[in-house]
Design a protein around this motif. Sequence first.
Motif, PDB file in Angstrom:
ATOM      1  N   PRO A 260       0.837  -1.203   0.000  1.00  0.00           N
ATOM      2  CA  PRO A 260       0.000   0.000   0.000  1.00  0.00           C
ATOM      3  C   PRO A 260       0.870   1.251   0.000  1.00  0.00           C
ATOM      4  O   PRO A 260       1.602   1.507   0.946  1.00  0.00           O
ATOM      5  N   VAL A 261       0.783   2.023  -1.043  1.00  0.00           N
ATOM      6  CA  VAL A 261       1.601   3.242  -1.129  1.00  0.00           C
ATOM      7  C   VAL A 261       0.712   4.479  -1.135  1.00  0.00           C
ATOM      8  O   VAL A 261       0.969   5.456  -1.821  1.00  0.00           O
ATOM      9  N   LEU A 262      -0.361   4.397  -0.351  1.00  0.00           N
ATOM     10  CA  LEU A 262      -1.235   5.553  -0.199  1.00  0.00           C
ATOM     11  C   LEU A 262      -0.672   6.471   0.875  1.00  0.00           C
ATOM     12  O   LEU A 262      -0.089   6.014   1.859  1.00  0.00           O
ATOM     13  N   HIS A 263      -0.857   7.761   0.668  1.00  0.00           N
ATOM     14  CA  HIS A 263      -0.403   8.752   1.629  1.00  0.00           C
ATOM     15  C   HIS A 263      -1.614   9.483   2.186  1.00  0.00           C
ATOM     16  O   HIS A 263      -2.544   9.819   1.454  1.00  0.00           O
ATOM     17  N   GLY A 264      -1.600   9.736   3.491  1.00  0.00           N
ATOM     18  CA  GLY A 264      -2.659  10.529   4.090  1.00  0.00           C
ATOM     19  C   GLY A 264      -3.861   9.707   4.519  1.00  0.00           C
ATOM     20  O   GLY A 264      -3.820   8.466   4.585  1.00  0.00           O
ATOM     21  N   PRO A 265      -4.983  10.392   4.827  1.00  0.00           N
ATOM     22  CA  PRO A 265      -6.205   9.702   5.283  1.00  0.00           C
ATOM     23  C   PRO A 265      -6.715   8.700   4.258  1.00  0.00           C
ATOM     24  O   PRO A 265      -6.474   8.823   3.062  1.00  0.00           O
ATOM     25  N   TYR A 266      -7.439   7.705   4.756  1.00  0.00           N
ATOM     26  CA  TYR A 266      -8.042   6.640   3.942  1.00  0.00           C
ATOM     27  C   TYR A 266      -6.981   5.781   3.253  1.00  0.00           C
ATOM     28  O   TYR A 266      -7.204   5.279   2.162  1.00  0.00           O
ATOM     29  N   GLY A 267      -5.843   5.610   3.899  1.00  0.00           N
ATOM     30  CA  GLY A 267      -4.830   4.765   3.296  1.00  0.00           C
ATOM     31  C   GLY A 267      -3.608   4.579   4.163  1.00  0.00           C
ATOM     32  O   GLY A 267      -3.152   3.463   4.391  1.00  0.00           O
ATOM     33  N   GLU A 268      -3.081   5.670   4.674  1.00  0.00           N
ATOM     34  CA  GLU A 268      -1.890   5.618   5.518  1.00  0.00           C
ATOM     35  C   GLU A 268      -2.247   5.701   6.994  1.00  0.00           C
ATOM     36  O   GLU A 268      -1.373   5.619   7.850  1.00  0.00           O
ATOM     37  N   ASP A 269      -3.531   5.834   7.293  1.00  0.00           N
ATOM     38  CA  ASP A 269      -3.975   6.124   8.659  1.00  0.00           C
ATOM     39  C   ASP A 269      -4.549   4.929   9.399  1.00  0.00           C
ATOM     40  O   ASP A 269      -5.167   5.080  10.446  1.00  0.00           O
ATOM     41  N   GLY A 270      -4.359   3.722   8.888  1.00  0.00           N
ATOM     42  CA  GLY A 270      -4.866   2.519   9.545  1.00  0.00           C
ATOM     43  C   GLY A 270      -6.155   1.999   8.955  1.00  0.00           C
ATOM     44  O   GLY A 270      -6.554   0.869   9.259  1.00  0.00           O
ATOM     45  N   THR A 271      -6.839   2.794   8.115  1.00  0.00           N
ATOM     46  CA  THR A 271      -8.105   2.335   7.545  1.00  0.00           C
ATOM     47  C   THR A 271      -7.880   1.191   6.553  1.00  0.00           C
ATOM     48  O   THR A 271      -8.516   0.141   6.648  1.00  0.00           O
ATOM     49  N   LEU A 272      -6.984   1.377   5.609  1.00  0.00           N
ATOM     50  CA  LEU A 272      -6.674   0.313   4.654  1.00  0.00           C
ATOM     51  C   LEU A 272      -6.029  -0.866   5.364  1.00  0.00           C
ATOM     52  O   LEU A 272      -6.319  -2.033   5.067  1.00  0.00           O
ATOM     53  N   GLN A 273      -5.169  -0.581   6.328  1.00  0.00           N
ATOM     54  CA  GLN A 273      -4.512  -1.657   7.078  1.00  0.00           C
ATOM     55  C   GLN A 273      -5.539  -2.514   7.815  1.00  0.00           C
ATOM     56  O   GLN A 273      -5.391  -3.739   7.897  1.00  0.00           O
ATOM     57  N   GLY A 274      -6.597  -1.888   8.328  1.00  0.00           N
ATOM     58  CA  GLY A 274      -7.653  -2.653   8.984  1.00  0.00           C
ATOM     59  C   GLY A 274      -8.374  -3.568   8.015  1.00  0.00           C
ATOM     60  O   GLY A 274      -8.694  -4.727   8.341  1.00  0.00           O
ATOM     61  N   LEU A 275      -8.639  -3.061   6.802  1.00  0.00           N
ATOM     62  CA  LEU A 275      -9.275  -3.897   5.783  1.00  0.00           C
ATOM     63  C   LEU A 275      -8.397  -5.093   5.435  1.00  0.00           C
ATOM     64  O   LEU A 275      -8.885  -6.228   5.323  1.00  0.00           O
ATOM     65  N   LEU A 276      -7.104  -4.870   5.306  1.00  0.00           N
ATOM     66  CA  LEU A 276      -6.199  -5.962   4.959  1.00  0.00           C
ATOM     67  C   LEU A 276      -6.066  -6.963   6.096  1.00  0.00           C
ATOM     68  O   LEU A 276      -5.923  -8.170   5.864  1.00  0.00           O
ATOM     69  N   GLU A 277      -6.147  -6.488   7.343  1.00  0.00           N
ATOM     70  CA  GLU A 277      -6.150  -7.412   8.481  1.00  0.00           C
ATOM     71  C   GLU A 277      -7.402  -8.294   8.437  1.00  0.00           C
ATOM     72  O   GLU A 277      -7.336  -9.508   8.670  1.00  0.00           O
ATOM     73  N   LEU A 278      -8.554  -7.687   8.152  1.00  0.00           N
ATOM     74  CA  LEU A 278      -9.794  -8.461   8.037  1.00  0.00           C
ATOM     75  C   LEU A 278      -9.695  -9.480   6.909  1.00  0.00           C
ATOM     76  O   LEU A 278     -10.224 -10.592   7.006  1.00  0.00           O
ATOM     77  N   SER A 279      -9.021  -9.101   5.828  1.00  0.00           N
ATOM     78  CA  SER A 279      -8.906  -9.978   4.666  1.00  0.00           C
ATOM     79  C   SER A 279      -7.851 -11.052   4.857  1.00  0.00           C
ATOM     80  O   SER A 279      -7.792 -12.004   4.069  1.00  0.00           O
ATOM     81  N   GLY A 280      -7.001 -10.890   5.858  1.00  0.00           N
ATOM     82  CA  GLY A 280      -5.944 -11.875   6.076  1.00  0.00           C
ATOM     83  C   GLY A 280      -4.840 -11.810   5.045  1.00  0.00           C
ATOM     84  O   GLY A 280      -4.133 -12.798   4.833  1.00  0.00           O
ATOM     85  N   VAL A 281      -4.653 -10.658   4.410  1.00  0.00           N
ATOM     86  CA  VAL A 281      -3.634 -10.499   3.382  1.00  0.00           C
ATOM     87  C   VAL A 281      -2.425  -9.773   3.975  1.00  0.00           C
ATOM     88  O   VAL A 281      -2.584  -8.679   4.527  1.00  0.00           O
ATOM     89  N   PRO A 282      -1.234 -10.340   3.871  1.00  0.00           N
ATOM     90  CA  PRO A 282      -0.041  -9.628   4.353  1.00  0.00           C
ATOM     91  C   PRO A 282       0.150  -8.315   3.591  1.00  0.00           C
ATOM     92  O   PRO A 282      -0.223  -8.201   2.424  1.00  0.00           O
ATOM     93  N   TYR A 283       0.756  -7.346   4.258  1.00  0.00           N
ATOM     94  CA  TYR A 283       0.972  -6.061   3.601  1.00  0.00           C
ATOM     95  C   TYR A 283       2.250  -5.411   4.107  1.00  0.00           C
ATOM     96  O   TYR A 283       2.720  -5.688   5.213  1.00  0.00           O
ATOM     97  N   VAL A 284       2.792  -4.536   3.301  1.00  0.00           N
ATOM     98  CA  VAL A 284       4.016  -3.825   3.621  1.00  0.00           C
ATOM     99  C   VAL A 284       3.711  -2.682   4.589  1.00  0.00           C
ATOM    100  O   VAL A 284       2.711  -1.975   4.443  1.00  0.00           O
ATOM    101  N   GLY A 285       4.575  -2.522   5.584  1.00  0.00           N
ATOM    102  CA  GLY A 285       4.497  -1.339   6.427  1.00  0.00           C
ATOM    103  C   GLY A 285       3.785  -1.538   7.741  1.00  0.00           C
ATOM    104  O   GLY A 285       3.469  -2.649   8.164  1.00  0.00           O
ATOM    105  N   ALA A 286       3.504  -0.395   8.380  1.00  0.00           N
ATOM    106  CA  ALA A 286       2.961  -0.368   9.734  1.00  0.00           C
ATOM    107  C   ALA A 286       1.566  -0.962   9.807  1.00  0.00           C
ATOM    108  O   ALA A 286       0.808  -0.921   8.840  1.00  0.00           O
ATOM    109  N   GLY A 287       1.216  -1.487  10.987  1.00  0.00           N
ATOM    110  CA  GLY A 287      -0.110  -2.025  11.237  1.00  0.00           C
ATOM    111  C   GLY A 287      -1.122  -0.933  11.540  1.00  0.00           C
ATOM    112  O   GLY A 287      -0.866   0.265  11.357  1.00  0.00           O
TER     113      GLY A 287
END
Length: 385
Positions: free
Chosen positions: A124-151
């Motif tokens: 995920p190379v999104l910057h700012g809200p709706y991407g770098e702020d934990g929202t996308l990371q939460g979706l990926l956690e729900l999906s069980g998909v590994p991702y680059v960067g902070a949780g």
Amino acid sequence: MSSENSSQNPEQQRRKPRVAVVFGGRSSEHAISVVTAGAILRAIDREKYDVLPIGITTDGRWALTADDPERMAIQERTLPTVAGLAERTDGTVVLSVDPGNREVVYSEPGSVPKALGDVDVVFPVLHGPYGEDGTLQGLLELSGVPYVGAGVLASAVGQDKEYMKRVFISYGLPVGPYEVIRPREWNRDPAAARKRIVDFAGEHGWPLFIKPARGGSSMGISKVDSLAGLDEAVEEAQRHDPKILVESLLHGREIECGVLEFDDGPRASVPAEIPPVTSCDFYDFEAKYIDAANGMVPAPLTPEQTAEVQRLAVAAFDATSCEGLVRADFFLTEDGGFVINEINTMPGFTPISMYPRMWQESGIGYPELVDRLIQAALNRPTGLR
């Protein structure tokens, strides 16, 4: 792993890992995310990985985009967009939220949804809200998909400058003076909120920097020299975030340091220095991305100063429970001490960005840096850790 994956024949199981590079997004940093994604797509080893570019439009639609890094660069001061790269304006990409199914599906109106195959890791190379702020990371956690960067937590803390500073203070890291004005305070009693800012200036002096509390790329930031420009600066900051941060001017040198996670823990890069910008009042968006102001890598520091800023950068990484990577930004003040300004959990990865330049000088080139981040995400356990 899904039952479908477990029943693959040996040839299918030996397929290359598939990396979904997700970029764009709804924030004001949309274009910089596109530029960053272009650089990463150019650097990924196609002999080692399959790549699926997924762009998120400014209105939040996930789109299948062209794998064309050249079209994702800034062209003659024109910023790229996902809409300009999408294969269709009405197609939608959907990632399953079933942890047992990593399949990506593409849908177009009037057509049968088309399976695009499984995704092994998301970059995920999104910057700012709706991407770098934990929202996308939460979706990926729900999906069980590994991702680059902070949780989720580290991403949220790293995006919100108020709580980032609160965490730093609780860990004993040096932080400059600041004040926070929440939207309800400004809306209900602007005179009282204005007085708080003026009192802050009375204690710490003008000029002040008025900035969005949850933003980046220097967007929405104003330097205010007196009360006369305050309301306009608040209005500009609130175009990006209703909560604003007020900071005093710190006299000193701007120093940055990259942190990268290795098997034995996080390590710091050589630091860089952002020299004073003569074309504008501060290191703003134009200076960073359009005029491409160049930092000095490595920064001309003493060995003791280098060791100290590296120590503080790793301490900030640990304090916020980060993973993968961080760029930590500091001021080296006139009294010789470092003050941490902020961290970026997904720093810019454009060809001129400081984070990859610092690691290049530290012995890790751009393609290797991208590969290390992908491999770390693939090897990191999903779920609570």
